[in-house]
Design a protein around this motif. Structure first.
Motif, PDB file in Angstrom:
ATOM      1  N   LEU A  48     113.056  47.380   4.239  1.00  0.00           N
ATOM      2  CA  LEU A  48     111.626  47.062   4.052  1.00  0.00           C
ATOM      3  C   LEU A  48     111.394  45.747   3.326  1.00  0.00           C
ATOM      4  O   LEU A  48     110.647  45.244   4.248  1.00  0.00           O
ATOM      5  CB  LEU A  48     110.631  47.965   3.351  1.00  0.00           C
ATOM      6  CG  LEU A  48     109.775  47.908   3.956  1.00  0.00           C
ATOM      7  CD1 LEU A  48     108.408  48.085   4.895  1.00  0.00           C
ATOM      8  CD2 LEU A  48     108.735  48.888   2.741  1.00  0.00           C
ATOM      9  N   ILE A  49     112.287  45.106   2.783  1.00  0.00           N
ATOM     10  CA  ILE A  49     111.774  43.828   1.949  1.00  0.00           C
ATOM     11  C   ILE A  49     112.049  42.925   2.908  1.00  0.00           C
ATOM     12  O   ILE A  49     111.346  41.734   2.920  1.00  0.00           O
ATOM     13  CB  ILE A  49     112.651  43.629   0.796  1.00  0.00           C
ATOM     14  CG1 ILE A  49     113.008  44.886  -0.356  1.00  0.00           C
ATOM     15  CG2 ILE A  49     113.183  42.364   0.245  1.00  0.00           C
ATOM     16  CD1 ILE A  49     113.746  44.966  -1.948  1.00  0.00           C
ATOM     17  N   ARG A  54     110.194  38.723   6.483  1.00  0.00           N
ATOM     18  CA  ARG A  54     110.428  37.903   8.163  1.00  0.00           C
ATOM     19  C   ARG A  54     108.774  37.905   8.729  1.00  0.00           C
ATOM     20  O   ARG A  54     108.783  37.066   9.591  1.00  0.00           O
ATOM     21  CB  ARG A  54     111.783  38.821   8.667  1.00  0.00           C
ATOM     22  CG  ARG A  54     111.957  38.369  10.717  1.00  0.00           C
ATOM     23  CD  ARG A  54     112.540  36.500  10.160  1.00  0.00           C
ATOM     24  NE  ARG A  54     112.744  36.406  11.489  1.00  0.00           N
ATOM     25  CZ  ARG A  54     113.056  36.335  12.072  1.00  0.00           C
ATOM     26  NH1 ARG A  54     114.811  37.185  11.214  1.00  0.00           N
ATOM     27  NH2 ARG A  54     113.788  35.312  13.402  1.00  0.00           N
ATOM     28  N   GLN A  55     108.327  39.047   9.024  1.00  0.00           N
ATOM     29  CA  GLN A  55     107.163  39.178   9.268  1.00  0.00           C
ATOM     30  C   GLN A  55     105.257  39.416   8.297  1.00  0.00           C
ATOM     31  O   GLN A  55     105.647  40.655   8.832  1.00  0.00           O
ATOM     32  CB  GLN A  55     107.303  40.219  10.660  1.00  0.00           C
ATOM     33  CG  GLN A  55     108.595  40.005  11.660  1.00  0.00           C
ATOM     34  CD  GLN A  55     108.502  40.768  12.509  1.00  0.00           C
ATOM     35  OE1 GLN A  55     108.112  41.404  13.045  1.00  0.00           O
ATOM     36  NE2 GLN A  55     109.309  42.104  12.001  1.00  0.00           N
ATOM     37  N   PRO A  56     105.620  38.683   7.112  1.00  0.00           N
ATOM     38  CA  PRO A  56     105.034  38.753   6.493  1.00  0.00           C
ATOM     39  C   PRO A  56     103.275  38.666   7.120  1.00  0.00           C
ATOM     40  O   PRO A  56     102.196  40.258   6.541  1.00  0.00           O
ATOM     41  CB  PRO A  56     104.575  37.998   5.322  1.00  0.00           C
ATOM     42  CG  PRO A  56     104.949  37.265   6.390  1.00  0.00           C
ATOM     43  CD  PRO A  56     105.916  37.145   7.512  1.00  0.00           C
ATOM     44  N   GLU A  57     102.762  38.147   7.840  1.00  0.00           N
ATOM     45  CA  GLU A  57     101.557  38.712   8.647  1.00  0.00           C
ATOM     46  C   GLU A  57     101.474  40.108   9.127  1.00  0.00           C
ATOM     47  O   GLU A  57     100.102  40.061   9.656  1.00  0.00           O
ATOM     48  CB  GLU A  57     101.690  37.749   9.946  1.00  0.00           C
ATOM     49  CG  GLU A  57     102.724  38.535  11.479  1.00  0.00           C
ATOM     50  CD  GLU A  57     103.728  37.237  11.137  1.00  0.00           C
ATOM     51  OE1 GLU A  57     104.542  37.961  12.460  1.00  0.00           O
ATOM     52  OE2 GLU A  57     104.367  36.941   9.761  1.00  0.00           O
ATOM     53  N   LEU A  58     102.110  41.200   9.698  1.00  0.00           N
ATOM     54  CA  LEU A  58     102.004  42.546  10.286  1.00  0.00           C
ATOM     55  C   LEU A  58     101.968  43.153   8.827  1.00  0.00           C
ATOM     56  O   LEU A  58     101.428  44.410   9.140  1.00  0.00           O
ATOM     57  CB  LEU A  58     103.146  43.098  10.774  1.00  0.00           C
ATOM     58  CG  LEU A  58     103.771  42.087  11.793  1.00  0.00           C
ATOM     59  CD1 LEU A  58     105.172  42.721  12.175  1.00  0.00           C
ATOM     60  CD2 LEU A  58     102.815  41.922  13.028  1.00  0.00           C
ATOM     61  N   GLY A 286     108.920  50.225  12.955  1.00  0.00           N
ATOM     62  CA  GLY A 286     107.763  49.241  14.119  1.00  0.00           C
ATOM     63  C   GLY A 286     107.842  47.799  13.573  1.00  0.00           C
ATOM     64  O   GLY A 286     108.171  47.523  14.626  1.00  0.00           O
ATOM     65  N   LEU A 287     108.648  47.961  12.459  1.00  0.00           N
ATOM     66  CA  LEU A 287     108.987  46.423  11.549  1.00  0.00           C
ATOM     67  C   LEU A 287     109.653  45.978  12.587  1.00  0.00           C
ATOM     68  O   LEU A 287     110.275  44.538  13.291  1.00  0.00           O
ATOM     69  CB  LEU A 287     108.878  45.875  10.237  1.00  0.00           C
ATOM     70  CG  LEU A 287     107.442  45.933   9.763  1.00  0.00           C
ATOM     71  CD1 LEU A 287     108.387  46.142   8.249  1.00  0.00           C
ATOM     72  CD2 LEU A 287     106.763  45.021   9.499  1.00  0.00           C
TER      73      LEU A 287
END
Length: 391
Positions: A48-49, A54-58, A286-287
């Protein structure tokens, strides 16, 4: 006075330290020990880290990645399954099964066939919640190793559920997306299901000994709580209906409250960490599916022999067949190839199907993950090749 206060303060600190050592530390050690033993949970937490980095906007969208209907349905099924097990009737059923089967091989073949049939009707996950406790009861009565039986139950529900549009989540999804009738979808999946069951039965015959079974413990024919069995058994069809109409969360809460009031022992026997595992899987997968590299990877896989069938089966080995089916329907409308690939993809690596994870978690046998792959990977490779030739 100051000296007395100093002594009292020191004494209070010592009491607090003693309370922490004796009260908090054992619980903390227990939690840390459990986390260290649960490799999948640790992997999901660590994965998860980098995915969030990589996608903090999500981050605001994370709750939307979780399938709350599936999660609450899982909780309700766990409760009902534990209620059946605690009733004592499963041990009685297991004893009857063993008394009519003269060898471990016969028991294994009977359970595999029954699991496959049951999974086509009540879904693969429900079939496991019903039959894994039966396997545990068989092991208690005869002393046979339960791990391999559970492994083949997981393989059986993956194979049997392939024929039915409601046998597993990926079939339900692809059936609705395809627009096929119930009968059309079953006819489309029937050749693959026959193939998968033939391969599985051959492996079952080879995996289990023909040695005669004998009872190693007494078979108690008097269930301790018949009322618990009746209530839990009645709860299954009612809960399935609630799931079909989208009321799984409300029904799960009612089941929880019912056991809380009438039989709290059921609640203590539940593996609640399993719900955390599934929650993290929904978020992590999902990520992962949002990464641009995944779309590029799918395009590459579609150039391989078998195209969409191969791509779906291979992607299932990484993110499970349900997310693979959801992902691949955006790239293809070849419903036969997608459905066959997702079904075959349930074998192989343990994450290929959520049913595999449920079975191994319910079994609670050390070292079972390694043995699972010794059988599941060959079944996957043989089924994949034969399925590609048949497709």
């Amino acid at each position: 006075m100051a000296t007395c206060l100093s002594v009292f303060s020191k004494f209070k600190c010592q009491l607090l330290a003693l309370w922490f050592i004796r009260g908090v530390m054992p619980s903390l050690r227990l939690v840390l020990s459990r986390l260290s033993e649960d490799l999948l949970l640790l992997i999901l937490m660590l994965a998860l880290i980098p995915l969030l980095w990589r996608q903090p906007e999500l981050v605001p969208e994370l709750p939307g990645f979780i399938d709350w209907h599936t999660l609450t349905a899982l909780a309700g099924l766990m409760l009902l399954s534990r209620g059946l097990e605690d009733s004592g009737y499963l041990t009685r059923f297991a004893g009857g099964l063993v008394s009519r089967s003269y060898s471990l091989r016969a028991v294994a073949l009977t359970l595999v066939m029954f699991a496959a049939l049951l999974s086509a009707v009540v879904t693969n996950d429900v079939a496991l919640f019903i039959l894994v406790p039966v396997c545990l009861s068989v092991a208690k009565l005869t002393g046979v190793p339960v791990g391999r039986l559970v492994i083949f139950l997981a393989l059986a529900v993956n194979a049997g559920s392939a024929v039915s549009p409601v046998g597993n989540p990926q079939n339900l999804l692809l059936w609705q997306a395809s627009g096929y009738s119930f009968g059309q979808f079953m006819l489309m999946m029937a050749p693959l299901t026959v193939l998968l069951m033939a391969v599985l039965l051959l492996f079952t015959w080879q995996a289990f000994s023909p040695a005669v079974l004998r009872f190693s413990t007494a078979w108690d024919t008097k269930p301790a709580r018949p009322w618990l069995f009746r209530c839990s058994l009645l709860g299954y069809p009612l809960f399935i209906v609630a799931m079909e109409y989208g009321f799984a969360p409300e029904a799960a809460v009612l089941i929880f409250c019912g056991y809380l009031l009438c039989c709290r022992q059921v609640l203590w026997g539940i593996d609640w960490l399993l719900l955390l595992v599934f929650t993290l899987m929904f978020v992590d997968l999902g990520l992962l599916a949002r990464l641009p590299v995944m779309a590029e990877w799918v395009n590459t896989l579609q150039t391989l022999p078998g195209s969409d069938y191969t791509a779906t089966a291979l992607i299932s080995q990484l993110i499970s067949n349900v997310p693979a089916a959801i992902f691949m329907q955006h790239f293809s409308d070849d419903w036969r190839a997608l459905s066959w690939g997702a079904s075959v993809g349930g074998f192989g690596i343990v994450v290929g199907s959520l049913a595999n994870l449920i079975a191994l978690r319910l079994a609670k046998q050390p070292g079972l993950w390694r043995e699972f792959h010794l059988w599941s990977l060959p079944v996957f490779f043989i089924s994949f090749v034969l399925g590609w030739l048949l497709l």
